[in-house]
Design an enzyme around this catalytic site. Structure first.
Site, mmCIF file in Angstrom:
data_model
loop_
_atom_site.group_PDB
_atom_site.id
_atom_site.type_symbol
_atom_site.label_atom_id
_atom_site.label_comp_id
_atom_site.label_asym_id
_atom_site.label_seq_id
_atom_site.Cartn_x
_atom_site.Cartn_y
_atom_site.Cartn_z
ATOM 1 N N GLU A 83 4.552 7.678 13.257
ATOM 2 C CA GLU A 83 3.906 6.617 14.022
ATOM 3 C C GLU A 83 4.198 6.711 15.513
ATOM 4 O O GLU A 83 3.457 6.156 16.323
ATOM 5 C CB GLU A 83 4.356 5.247 13.506
ATOM 6 C CG GLU A 83 3.802 4.895 12.142
ATOM 7 C CD GLU A 83 4.232 3.522 11.682
ATOM 8 O OE1 GLU A 83 3.618 3.016 10.727
ATOM 9 O OE2 GLU A 83 5.173 2.948 12.261
ATOM 10 N N ASP A 124 -0.389 -6.291 0.596
ATOM 11 C CA ASP A 124 -0.214 -5.775 1.957
ATOM 12 C C ASP A 124 -1.358 -4.807 2.268
ATOM 13 O O ASP A 124 -1.371 -3.678 1.800
ATOM 14 C CB ASP A 124 1.148 -5.068 2.039
ATOM 15 C CG ASP A 124 1.400 -4.385 3.366
ATOM 16 O OD1 ASP A 124 0.523 -4.437 4.248
ATOM 17 O OD2 ASP A 124 2.472 -3.782 3.522
ATOM 18 N N ARG A 125 -2.312 -5.284 3.052
ATOM 19 C CA ARG A 125 -3.532 -4.567 3.458
ATOM 20 C C ARG A 125 -4.500 -4.402 2.287
ATOM 21 O O ARG A 125 -4.105 -4.259 1.148
ATOM 22 C CB ARG A 125 -3.234 -3.232 4.120
ATOM 23 C CG ARG A 125 -4.514 -2.578 4.692
ATOM 24 C CD ARG A 125 -4.220 -1.410 5.601
ATOM 25 N NE ARG A 125 -3.771 -1.864 6.920
ATOM 26 C CZ ARG A 125 -2.921 -1.201 7.673
ATOM 27 N NH1 ARG A 125 -2.400 -0.083 7.262
ATOM 28 N NH2 ARG A 125 -2.574 -1.671 8.850
ATOM 29 N N TYR A 157 -1.665 12.767 11.381
ATOM 30 C CA TYR A 157 -1.237 12.452 12.747
ATOM 31 C C TYR A 157 -1.065 13.708 13.609
ATOM 32 O O TYR A 157 -1.058 13.629 14.836
ATOM 33 C CB TYR A 157 0.049 11.624 12.723
ATOM 34 C CG TYR A 157 -0.212 10.173 12.385
ATOM 35 C CD1 TYR A 157 -0.945 9.364 13.251
ATOM 36 C CD2 TYR A 157 0.245 9.612 11.207
ATOM 37 C CE1 TYR A 157 -1.208 8.038 12.952
ATOM 38 C CE2 TYR A 157 -0.008 8.283 10.893
ATOM 39 C CZ TYR A 157 -0.737 7.502 11.779
ATOM 40 O OH TYR A 157 -1.002 6.190 11.476
ATOM 41 N N GLU A 202 0.828 -1.189 0.000
ATOM 42 C CA GLU A 202 0.000 0.000 0.000
ATOM 43 C C GLU A 202 0.875 1.256 0.000
ATOM 44 O O GLU A 202 1.995 1.243 0.495
ATOM 45 C CB GLU A 202 -0.948 0.018 1.201
ATOM 46 C CG GLU A 202 -0.284 0.122 2.556
ATOM 47 C CD GLU A 202 -1.294 0.334 3.676
ATOM 48 O OE1 GLU A 202 -2.468 0.612 3.358
ATOM 49 O OE2 GLU A 202 -0.913 0.240 4.838
#
Length: 207
Positions: free
Chosen positions: A146, A79-80, A44, A32
């Site tokens: 993150e 991936d996802r 974020y 992704e």
């Protein structure tokens, strides 16, 4: 051609397993576009303001991937998936009050229209991991954006992942309890996952 999907929370090891399966089986790996999302840093910093923008971008990218996978003449491991983006991340943002009803309804109508032209993966592999395990992996890989995530955010995502996999998703699933395995460094642990995949996809059973 088959479509294999890797599902799991942030830090569960999806990208690592995607690469390993692609190498083992000779499949194409499809990742992704996380780093390419132009809204990620803003999201974020101010989740309420940027949730809709971020989720629509991911929806657009994942739908494009599904079309490419559908048209491919070889097996792809992804991936996802688009489904997690909707039933885990989008639903979580809605529950946290980060999306208006208007934005949510627009998004869901778009998703439902997309679902009319695609099919479910041939197999979804769910990497199920506890929050401490996720946090450890997130800290190891050191992505700046993150590091700001709250523990309750990861916990909420975990609950929605379980609800999605066990109550909402209609396709075939293999559940991998990630806390108990180190498939990246332990060949026996990786072999257990391979055995499960072979059984589901090819009807192969090992002793």
């Amino acid at each position: 051609m088959q479509h294999i999907a890797i599902a799991g929370n942030i830090g569960s090891g999806k990208s690592t397993l995607t690469r390993m399966l692609a190498k083992h089986y000779g499949w194409e790996a499809r990742f992704e576009a996380v780093e390419q999302n132009p809204y990620l840093d803003d999201y974020y910093k101010d989740i309420h303001r940027w949730s809709f923008n971020l989720e629509v971008f991911f929806l657009k990218e994942r739908f494009r991937d599904l079309i490419d996978i559908h048209n491919a003449d070889h097996t792809i491991v992804q991936d996802r998936t688009i489904y997690e983006g909707v039933y885990v991340f989008m639903e979580n943002n809605k529950a946290m009050g980060n999306l208006s009803d208007r934005d949510y309804e627009t998004y869901m109508e778009l998703f439902e229209q997309m679902m009319e032209v695609v099919t479910l993966p041939d197999l979804m592999i769910y990497l199920r991991a506890s929050v401490p395990h996720l946090v450890g992996n997130i800290q190891k890989r050191g992505r700046d954006y993150e590091q700001q995530m709250q523990l309750d955010y990861l916990e909420n995502l975990n609950k929605r992942y379980d609800d999605f996999i066990f109550n909402k998703y209609k396709g075939p699933v293999v559940v991998v309890d990630k806390d108990e395995l180190d498939f990246e460094h332990n060949p026996k642990d990786f072999a257990k996952i391979i055995d499960s995949i072979d059984q589901r996809l090819f009807g192969l059973f090992t002793n």
